[in-house]
Design a protein around this motif. Sequence first.
Motif, PDB file in Angstrom:
ATOM      1  N   ILE A 170      34.190 -34.118 -10.608  1.00 52.53           N
ATOM      2  CA  ILE A 170      33.583 -35.395 -10.215  1.00 52.53           C
ATOM      3  C   ILE A 170      32.075 -35.224 -10.221  1.00 52.53           C
ATOM      4  CG2 ILE A 170      33.333 -37.128  -8.394  1.00 52.53           C
ATOM      5  CD1 ILE A 170      36.114 -36.306  -7.380  1.00 52.53           C
ATOM      6  N   ARG A 171      31.382 -36.115 -10.917  1.00 48.37           N
ATOM      7  CA  ARG A 171      29.917 -36.108 -10.922  1.00 48.37           C
ATOM      8  C   ARG A 171      29.421 -37.081  -9.866  1.00 48.37           C
ATOM      9  NH1 ARG A 171      28.658 -37.802 -16.712  1.00 48.37           N
ATOM     10  NH2 ARG A 171      26.862 -38.580 -15.586  1.00 48.37           N
ATOM     11  N   VAL A 172      28.510 -36.634  -9.019  1.00 48.45           N
ATOM     12  CA  VAL A 172      27.927 -37.492  -7.993  1.00 48.45           C
ATOM     13  C   VAL A 172      26.666 -38.115  -8.573  1.00 48.45           C
ATOM     14  CG1 VAL A 172      26.910 -37.569  -5.681  1.00 48.45           C
ATOM     15  CG2 VAL A 172      28.867 -36.052  -6.141  1.00 48.45           C
ATOM     16  N   LEU A 173      26.595 -39.439  -8.523  1.00 48.12           N
ATOM     17  CA  LEU A 173      25.471 -40.167  -9.099  1.00 48.12           C
ATOM     18  C   LEU A 173      24.968 -41.186  -8.080  1.00 48.12           C
ATOM     19  CD1 LEU A 173      23.747 -40.922 -11.625  1.00 48.12           C
ATOM     20  CD2 LEU A 173      25.549 -42.561 -12.174  1.00 48.12           C
ATOM     21  N   THR A 174      23.690 -41.087  -7.711  1.00 51.92           N
ATOM     22  CA  THR A 174      23.126 -42.057  -6.780  1.00 51.92           C
ATOM     23  C   THR A 174      22.541 -43.228  -7.564  1.00 51.92           C
ATOM     24  OG1 THR A 174      21.002 -40.903  -6.710  1.00 51.92           O
ATOM     25  CG2 THR A 174      22.588 -40.343  -5.005  1.00 51.92           C
ATOM     26  N   VAL A 175      22.745 -44.424  -7.006  1.00 52.22           N
ATOM     27  CA  VAL A 175      22.218 -45.647  -7.606  1.00 52.22           C
ATOM     28  C   VAL A 175      21.429 -46.353  -6.512  1.00 52.22           C
ATOM     29  CG1 VAL A 175      22.752 -47.793  -8.802  1.00 52.22           C
ATOM     30  CG2 VAL A 175      24.241 -45.801  -9.105  1.00 52.22           C
TER      31      VAL A 175
END
Length: 117
Positions: free
Chosen positions: A50-55
Motif C-alpha cells: 500500500i502506498r501512502v499518498l497525502t492530498v
Amino acid sequence: MTTLSRPVPSPAAEAAVLLVLLPAVGTAPQVRAGTRAMLAALQRELGPSIRVLTVDETSHPSVVRSFDATDLPAFVLMRHGAELWRQQGLPEGEITAAVLLSKLDVLPAEAPARRKG
C-alpha cells in the motif's frame, strides 16, 4: 510475424493507495508534522503493498472534494479505482498496517515483515 506482449505490471502499479486527505486550514504546524511522521512510519510498516499518498486540500481542492469527505483529515484506501476502506477524522490510536492489509486480503505470509524498533 510480430508478437505483441503486454508489459508486466510493476509491483508499484499493483499497489493499493491510502489517500490521506488533509484540511486546508485549522491544523497547527506541530500537529501536521506529527501526522506526517505517523504516516511515514505507517508507510514503512505497509511496505510495497500500500502506498501512502497525502492530498492537501490547499493544493488539490477538487481532488479532496471528489471524495465527499465530511470531516478532514480522512483516510481512503483505494485499489484499481475502487474504494476499499474509509475513515473520517483522525484515528483513535494508531492506524495499524494489519487493518489496512486485511482490506486487501493479503495473507500474513504475503504481508511485509514488521520491523521491531
